[in-house]
Design an enzyme around this catalytic site. Structure first.
Site, short mmCIF file in Angstrom:
data_model
loop_
_atom_site.label_atom_id
_atom_site.label_comp_id
_atom_site.label_asym_id
_atom_site.label_seq_id
_atom_site.Cartn_x
_atom_site.Cartn_y
_atom_site.Cartn_z
N ASN A 1 -22.33 -40.38 -37.05
CA ASN A 1 -21.33 -40.96 -37.95
C ASN A 1 -20.04 -41.19 -37.14
O ASN A 1 -19.40 -40.23 -36.67
CB ASN A 1 -21.10 -39.99 -39.11
CG ASN A 1 -20.07 -40.51 -40.10
OD1 ASN A 1 -19.01 -40.97 -39.71
ND2 ASN A 1 -20.39 -40.40 -41.37
N GLU B 1 -34.05 -35.64 -39.95
CA GLU B 1 -34.28 -35.60 -41.41
C GLU B 1 -33.52 -34.46 -42.04
O GLU B 1 -33.70 -33.29 -41.67
CB GLU B 1 -35.77 -35.45 -41.69
CG GLU B 1 -36.43 -36.79 -41.93
CD GLU B 1 -37.70 -36.62 -42.74
OE1 GLU B 1 -37.59 -36.35 -43.96
OE2 GLU B 1 -38.77 -36.73 -42.13
N ASP C 1 -22.41 -31.06 -41.71
CA ASP C 1 -22.91 -31.64 -42.95
C ASP C 1 -21.77 -31.56 -43.95
O ASP C 1 -21.19 -30.50 -44.18
CB ASP C 1 -24.15 -30.92 -43.47
CG ASP C 1 -24.91 -31.82 -44.45
OD1 ASP C 1 -25.32 -32.92 -44.03
OD2 ASP C 1 -25.06 -31.45 -45.63
N SER C 2 -21.43 -32.71 -44.51
CA SER C 2 -20.24 -32.75 -45.36
C SER C 2 -20.47 -33.66 -46.54
O SER C 2 -21.46 -34.39 -46.61
CB SER C 2 -19.04 -33.21 -44.53
OG SER C 2 -19.37 -34.27 -43.69
N HIS D 1 -11.01 -31.00 -44.79
CA HIS D 1 -12.13 -30.06 -44.85
C HIS D 1 -12.71 -29.84 -43.45
O HIS D 1 -13.09 -28.74 -43.08
CB HIS D 1 -13.19 -30.59 -45.80
CG HIS D 1 -13.50 -32.05 -45.60
ND1 HIS D 1 -12.52 -33.02 -45.56
CD2 HIS D 1 -14.67 -32.71 -45.37
CE1 HIS D 1 -13.07 -34.20 -45.35
NE2 HIS D 1 -14.38 -34.04 -45.23
P1 ITT Z 1 -24.61 -37.43 -39.50
O1 ITT Z 1 -25.70 -36.72 -40.25
O2 ITT Z 1 -25.11 -38.24 -38.34
O3 ITT Z 1 -23.52 -36.47 -39.08
P2 ITT Z 1 -23.98 -38.65 -42.07
O4 ITT Z 1 -22.97 -39.67 -42.49
O5 ITT Z 1 -25.39 -38.87 -42.52
O6 ITT Z 1 -23.89 -38.50 -40.47
P3 ITT Z 1 -23.69 -36.37 -43.86
O7 ITT Z 1 -25.11 -36.32 -44.27
O8 ITT Z 1 -22.98 -35.07 -43.57
O9 ITT Z 1 -23.50 -37.23 -42.52
O10 ITT Z 1 -22.89 -37.18 -44.97
C1 ITT Z 1 -21.52 -37.10 -45.03
C2 ITT Z 1 -21.01 -38.12 -46.02
O11 ITT Z 1 -20.00 -37.52 -46.83
C3 ITT Z 1 -20.35 -39.28 -45.29
O12 ITT Z 1 -21.25 -40.32 -45.04
C4 ITT Z 1 -19.25 -39.66 -46.26
O13 ITT Z 1 -19.76 -40.51 -47.24
C5 ITT Z 1 -18.87 -38.33 -46.91
N1 ITT Z 1 -17.77 -37.69 -46.16
C6 ITT Z 1 -17.83 -36.58 -45.36
N2 ITT Z 1 -16.64 -36.31 -44.81
C7 ITT Z 1 -15.80 -37.28 -45.24
C8 ITT Z 1 -14.45 -37.57 -45.01
O14 ITT Z 1 -13.71 -36.85 -44.18
N3 ITT Z 1 -13.93 -38.62 -45.64
C9 ITT Z 1 -14.65 -39.38 -46.46
N4 ITT Z 1 -15.94 -39.20 -46.72
C10 ITT Z 1 -16.53 -38.16 -46.11
#
Ligand code: ITT
Length: 198
Positions: A10, A42, A71-72, A182
């Site tokens: 990401n 996955e 994971d966020s 966060h």
């Molecule tokens: P990776 O697994 O490769 O790290 P991902 O985007 O799939 O990338 P996540 O499964 O952790 O990662 O999903 C996190 C989602 O939560 C992210 O795509 C955003 O939509 C949201 N998110 C997390 N942190 C954020 C932030 O600081 N600001 C805005 N949205 C956020």
């Protein structure tokens, strides 16, 4: 620790990690920096902790190097905690930030301001080959707006008003977001834990 691998593809997260760790003198390498194609990991867990550990351990095992997984997501009280761990793919598998936030706004139609409380959650897992993985959780409290405002940041930032500001995270400068986010909260806790080990 002067260099760490971050198991993320990401770009928004990668930028924030580089900014925050950079100021601490720690170099960050993400999956976007590798020449070889890294297979999609996955996310089969049902909690932020499980998914962060899956990401960190997969890459730590592959490269035999200490790795952080992030994971966020956004936890909205009026939606029973959704989109939560499904934040990235809330409106479909293509991970479209704009569609995701539009879906949230639609689901919150008719919900008044005082009931639009929410928080961003970031769980970091730190995996070291041959050792137990640890996780640290950071949060950022706020409310969900009624329309997207601002162009900075990524994901749901244009609809999230952190408690500290009358602006969305997407209206803040990168440093302002990084001071209260966060992700920053979780990084502080992880760095604190790593220091305690030495
Ligand atoms: P990776 O697994 O490769 O790290 P991902 O985007 O799939 O990338 P996540 O499964 O952790 O990662 O999903 C996190 C989602 O939560 C992210 O795509 C955003 O939509 C949201 N998110 C997390 N942190 C954020 C932030 O600081 N600001 C805005 N949205 C956020």
């Amino acid at each position: 620790m002067d260099k760490v691998i971050l198991a993320t593809k990401n770009a928004g997260k990668a930028k924030e990690f580089k900014e925050i760790f950079g100021k601490m003198g720690i170099e960050v390498v993400t999956l976007l920096d590798f020449d070889e194609e890294i297979p999609e990991i996955e996310e089969t867990g049902t909690t932020f902790e499980e998914n962060a550990a899956i990401k960190a351990e997969t890459i730590a095992n592959q490269f035999q190097l200490p790795t952080i997984g992030d994971d966020s997501g956004l936890v909205i009280d009026a939606l029973g905690g959704k989109p939560g761990v499904y934040s990235a793919r809330y409106a479909g598998l293509e991970k479209n930030d704009q569609k995701n936030l539009e879906k949230v706004l639609k689901e919150l139609q008719g919900v008044e301001e005082k009931d639009r409380t929410a928080r961003f959650v970031c769980v970091l897992a730190f995996a070291v080959p041959g050792e137990d993985t640890i996780t640290k959780r950071g949060t950022c409290e706020g409310t969900i707006g009624f329309e997207p405002v601002g162009t900075n940041g990524f994901g749901y930032d244009p609809i999230f008003y952190p408690s500290e500001y009358e602006k969305t995270l997407a209206q803040l400068q990168p440093d302002e977001k990084n001071n209260i986010s966060h992700r920053r909260d979780a990084i502080n806790k992880l760095v604190e834990w790593i220091k305690e080990q030495n």
